[in-house]
Design an enzyme around this catalytic site. Structure first.
Site, PDB file in Angstrom:
ATOM      1  N   THR A 149      -1.565  -0.181   7.523  1.00  0.00           N
ATOM      2  CA  THR A 149      -3.168   0.069   7.724  1.00  0.00           C
ATOM      3  C   THR A 149      -3.662  -0.409   9.084  1.00  0.00           C
ATOM      4  O   THR A 149      -3.349  -1.489   9.478  1.00  0.00           O
ATOM      5  CB  THR A 149      -3.757  -0.507   6.678  1.00  0.00           C
ATOM      6  OG1 THR A 149      -3.158  -0.032   5.351  1.00  0.00           O
ATOM      7  CG2 THR A 149      -5.272   0.035   6.552  1.00  0.00           C
TER       8      THR A 149
ATOM      9  N   GLU B  99      -2.223   0.583  -1.711  1.00  0.00           N
ATOM     10  CA  GLU B  99      -1.029   1.426  -1.453  1.00  0.00           C
ATOM     11  C   GLU B  99      -1.227   2.893  -1.360  1.00  0.00           C
ATOM     12  O   GLU B  99      -0.568   3.611  -2.018  1.00  0.00           O
ATOM     13  CB  GLU B  99       0.031   0.913  -2.747  1.00  0.00           C
ATOM     14  CG  GLU B  99       1.538   1.183  -2.362  1.00  0.00           C
ATOM     15  CD  GLU B  99       2.038  -0.135  -1.638  1.00  0.00           C
ATOM     16  OE1 GLU B  99       3.038   0.102  -1.079  1.00  0.00           O
ATOM     17  OE2 GLU B  99       1.340  -0.985  -1.318  1.00  0.00           O
TER      18      GLU B  99
END
Length: 386
Positions: free
Chosen positions: A124, A365
């Site tokens: 991320t 996730e």
């Protein structure tokens, strides 16, 4: 329960005993103080939990994916953060086992199996979220081609302050079309140009750190490229995330189960109007729905785990498991608070912790909105359900 070997049943029973004896008595204080659980992590190393996905000759206690899911559930039943402490580590283990070169496996896996070397993954970015192909972190070869020079930033990277190895998703060819063909994974170790800049404050998921990372001229040799070939990182990580999503779904199972078990026990102890509160229809209905959704979620998780264990594609199934289990855990945690009444809002009871931990599995996730996109596209690609 899905079929486990006798050895796997023994391992699962050992983890369950560890949770009951060593985790539950201390978790409330550790969590409220946001204290890193050093002693519990050391105990997990001794139990072989960091080597659950690593086969011989590198490890000793590799288990099946269904067993791994059930172990994750048990850890999360005690404290979801403990499962988080080994979640990314397991994904990196699977990436190395499946895609690593012989040299990379020999270098990292034996120490990862014992927990001596902890690993995590960095996907991320501050401006990217779930759109991994939009990442801006780059790894450019130097003039003689012997090194990559890495620049960029990552965020929400769990365990990164204590990990000695990070599977970094980055662009080795920013001009590639389609974009995923320019993405690779570098196996990054701490060094000059790599900074863990700060720990991010969180609603829940206490004890383990989630950090921002920055890369400013960090240098990695070309043998740090996972598998030794550029442009394969996106497909490699998508395969790794099948395990990751099963793991997050299993964490949700553990949180939901803990909330349900606490609510069930409390409903039998607490009385109102002269009877235990479970006898009031509204409370009984909550308990019935909680148990039903928890059981359904477990079956979805185990179904996805069994497909992955059999070597079948399971992005659809893992997405379904993660979506349903996380939403169920959030609902179960809220209803456990309702059953506890005012005490459910008190920090002297564990129910408020479950309510703070459960949302992580909804947004982590890959958000559940992304999961629905994955499920829909796979239904079209496959022509429906198998």
């Amino acid at each position: 329960m899905t079929a486990l070997s006798q050895e796997e049943r023994d391992i699962l029973a050992t983890v369950r005993d560890f949770v009951d004896r060593e985790v539950k008595p201390v978790v409330r204080d550790l969590e409220h103080e946001n204290t890193y659980p050093e002693k519990l992590i050391e105990a997990m190393k001794q139990l072989g939990i960091f080597g659950l996905a690593i086969p011989e000759p590198y490890g000793d206690v590799k288990v099946s994916v269904p067993c791994y899911a059930l172990i994750t559930e048990e850890l999360s039943r005690g404290w979801m953060s403990l499962a988080g402490a080994m979640g990314g580590h397991t994904v990196v283990s699977k990436l190395l086992v499946e895609f690593g070169t012989d040299e990379q496996r020999a270098k990292y896996l034996p120490r990862m199996a014992t927990g001596e070397l902890r690993a995590t993954m960095a996907l991320t970015e501050p401006g990217g979220g779930s759109d991994l192909q939009a990442m801006t972190t780059t790894a450019t070869r130097n003039d003689d081609g012997s090194e990559y020079v890495v620049n960029g930033a990552k965020t929400w990277i769990t365990n990164s302050r204590r990990s000695g190895l990070i599977a970094l998703l980055c662009k080795t060819d920013p001009r590639a079309e389609p974009r995923h063909r320019g993405i690779s994974i570098l196996l990054v170790e701490p060094g000059p140009g790599f900074t863990v800049s700060k720990d991010l404050p969180k609603l829940g998921y206490k004890g383990v750190e989630s950090c921002e990372l920055s890369f400013d001229g960090y240098r990695a040799t070309t043998d740090a490229l996972l598998g030794g070939a550029e442009g394969r990182g996106f497909s490699q990580m998508m395969k790794g995330l099948e395990t990751g999503r099963i793991q997050v779904a299993s964490r949700a199972l553990g949180v939901g189960r803990a909330a349900f078990e606490d609510a069930l026990a409390y409903s039998q102890q607490r009385e109102s109007f002269g009877v235990p509160i479970w006898k009031h229809q509204s409370v009984g209905n909550y308990l019935a729905d909680m148990a039903t959704k928890l059981t359904a979620a477990r079956q979805l998780v185990l179904y996805a785990a069994e497909r992955l264990e059999a070597g079948q594609r399971c992005d659809l199934e893992a997405g379904m498991a993660k979506l349903y289990a996380s939403e169920a855990a959030m609902e179960i945690a809220l209803n456990a608070m309702r059953i506890h009444g005012g005490y459910g809002y008190s920090t002297e009871f564990d129910v408020e912790r479950y309510f703070r931990d459960a949302p992580l599995m909804i947004v982590g996730e890959g958000t559940n909105e992304i999961q629905r996109n994955v499920i829909a596209s796979q239904l079209i690609n496959r022509g429906g359900l198998d």
